[in-house]
Design an enzyme around this catalytic site. Structure first.
Site, PDB file in Angstrom:
ATOM      1  N   ASP A  33       0.859  -1.390  -0.021  1.00  0.00           N
ATOM      2  CA  ASP A  33       0.190  -0.044  -0.180  1.00  0.00           C
ATOM      3  C   ASP A  33       1.034   1.111   0.089  1.00  0.00           C
ATOM      4  O   ASP A  33       1.883   1.440   0.626  1.00  0.00           O
ATOM      5  CB  ASP A  33      -0.886  -0.045   1.426  1.00  0.00           C
ATOM      6  CG  ASP A  33      -2.053   1.100   1.145  1.00  0.00           C
ATOM      7  OD1 ASP A  33      -3.183   0.530   1.040  1.00  0.00           O
ATOM      8  OD2 ASP A  33      -1.801   2.366   0.988  1.00  0.00           O
ATOM      9  N   GLU A  97     -12.437   3.555  -1.191  1.00  0.00           N
ATOM     10  CA  GLU A  97     -11.705   4.660  -2.279  1.00  0.00           C
ATOM     11  C   GLU A  97     -11.477   4.238  -3.425  1.00  0.00           C
ATOM     12  O   GLU A  97     -11.798   4.955  -4.360  1.00  0.00           O
ATOM     13  CB  GLU A  97     -10.479   5.297  -1.492  1.00  0.00           C
ATOM     14  CG  GLU A  97     -10.842   6.169  -0.034  1.00  0.00           C
ATOM     15  CD  GLU A  97      -9.573   6.609   0.536  1.00  0.00           C
ATOM     16  OE1 GLU A  97      -8.504   6.366  -0.010  1.00  0.00           O
ATOM     17  OE2 GLU A  97      -9.655   6.955   1.743  1.00  0.00           O
ATOM     18  N   HIS A 102     -10.128  -5.039  -3.314  1.00  0.00           N
ATOM     19  CA  HIS A 102      -8.860  -5.356  -2.701  1.00  0.00           C
ATOM     20  C   HIS A 102      -9.198  -5.717  -1.361  1.00  0.00           C
ATOM     21  O   HIS A 102      -9.873  -5.450  -0.438  1.00  0.00           O
ATOM     22  CB  HIS A 102      -7.939  -4.140  -2.662  1.00  0.00           C
ATOM     23  CG  HIS A 102      -8.532  -2.989  -2.414  1.00  0.00           C
ATOM     24  ND1 HIS A 102      -9.526  -2.075  -3.096  1.00  0.00           N
ATOM     25  CD2 HIS A 102      -8.353  -2.116  -1.269  1.00  0.00           C
ATOM     26  CE1 HIS A 102      -9.837  -1.134  -2.610  1.00  0.00           C
ATOM     27  NE2 HIS A 102      -9.165  -1.150  -1.170  1.00  0.00           N
TER      28      HIS A 102
HETATM   29  P1  5GP Z   1      -9.839   1.560   0.183  1.00  0.00           P
HETATM   30  O1  5GP Z   1     -10.092   2.779   0.968  1.00  0.00           O
HETATM   31  O2  5GP Z   1     -10.381   1.651  -1.285  1.00  0.00           O
HETATM   32  O3  5GP Z   1     -10.162   0.190   0.729  1.00  0.00           O
HETATM   33  O4  5GP Z   1      -8.156   1.553  -0.081  1.00  0.00           O
HETATM   34  C1  5GP Z   1      -7.634   1.999  -1.011  1.00  0.00           C
HETATM   35  C2  5GP Z   1      -6.043   1.837  -0.532  1.00  0.00           C
HETATM   36  O5  5GP Z   1      -5.311   1.884  -1.677  1.00  0.00           O
HETATM   37  C3  5GP Z   1      -5.566   3.059   0.263  1.00  0.00           C
HETATM   38  O6  5GP Z   1      -4.974   2.353   1.445  1.00  0.00           O
HETATM   39  C4  5GP Z   1      -4.391   3.643  -0.340  1.00  0.00           C
HETATM   40  O7  5GP Z   1      -3.389   3.985   0.226  1.00  0.00           O
HETATM   41  C5  5GP Z   1      -4.167   2.399  -1.710  1.00  0.00           C
HETATM   42  N1  5GP Z   1      -3.648   3.460  -2.749  1.00  0.00           N
HETATM   43  C6  5GP Z   1      -4.390   4.132  -3.590  1.00  0.00           C
HETATM   44  N2  5GP Z   1      -3.800   4.403  -4.456  1.00  0.00           N
HETATM   45  C7  5GP Z   1      -2.450   3.585  -4.799  1.00  0.00           C
HETATM   46  C8  5GP Z   1      -1.784   3.442  -5.736  1.00  0.00           C
HETATM   47  O8  5GP Z   1      -1.368   3.948  -6.635  1.00  0.00           O
HETATM   48  N3  5GP Z   1      -0.518   2.439  -5.385  1.00  0.00           N
HETATM   49  C9  5GP Z   1      -0.578   1.932  -3.979  1.00  0.00           C
HETATM   50  N4  5GP Z   1       0.398   0.854  -3.772  1.00  0.00           N
HETATM   51  N5  5GP Z   1      -1.572   1.882  -3.257  1.00  0.00           N
HETATM   52  C10 5GP Z   1      -2.666   2.727  -3.404  1.00  0.00           C
END
Ligand code: 5GP
Ligand code: ZN
Length: 118
Positions: A33, A97, A102
């Site tokens: 992440d 987000e 995932h």
């Molecule tokens: P969600 O809130 O959708 O469960 O989590 C999305 C996760 O994706 C967040 O923890 C954020 O830090 C991670 N994330 C978002 N964009 C990127 C990216 O471009 N690369 C990586 N490695 N992680 C990302």
């Protein structure tokens, strides 16, 4: 335009956006992440675009089972060898987000605290 054209995680799958990959096979990809919330924070995704856990159906069960079964191996390989936490945010209420399914694999070495602030 298809959802996957503009999807950041599909772009990582296609190699258009860099990521620190830690595991890959034909079906899934795991990478670190970008904003870790703990020393171990891996994202495990299906390579095919599935928007959310809120949108899976029973044909996705083998893939989802495979992903969950991979989690302990990935956690251990990253150093979380004494337990970890799985989080799957889904939809608006789950405050997802990135709209590509995932699994967050989050781990120590220290205990993570309660699941949600009370
Ligand atoms: P969600 O809130 O959708 O469960 O989590 C999305 C996760 O994706 C967040 O923890 C954020 O830090 C991670 N994330 C978002 N964009 C990127 C990216 O471009 N690369 C990586 N490695 N992680 C990302
Ligand atoms: Zn996607």
């Amino acid at each position: 335009m298809n959802a996957q054209d503009d999807c950041i995680f599909c772009k990582i799958v296609r190699g258009e956006v860099p990521a620190q990959k830690v595991f890959e096979d034909d079906d899934v990809l795991a990478f670190l992440d970008i904003k870790p919330v703990a020393p171990v924070h891996v994202l495990l995704i299906p390579k095919k675009h599935i928007a959310s856990l809120a949108q899976v159906d029973k044909t996705d069960a083998p893939l989802l089972g495979k992903m969950l079964a991979l989690a302990p191996t990935l956690a251990t390989a990253q150093g979380a060898d004494d337990g970890f936490r799985i989080i799957v945010n889904a939809g608006r209420v789950g405050m997802q987000e990135v709209p590509h399914l995932h699994i967050h694999i989050i781990g120590g070495p220290h205990p993570l605290g309660p699941m949600l602030a009370r």
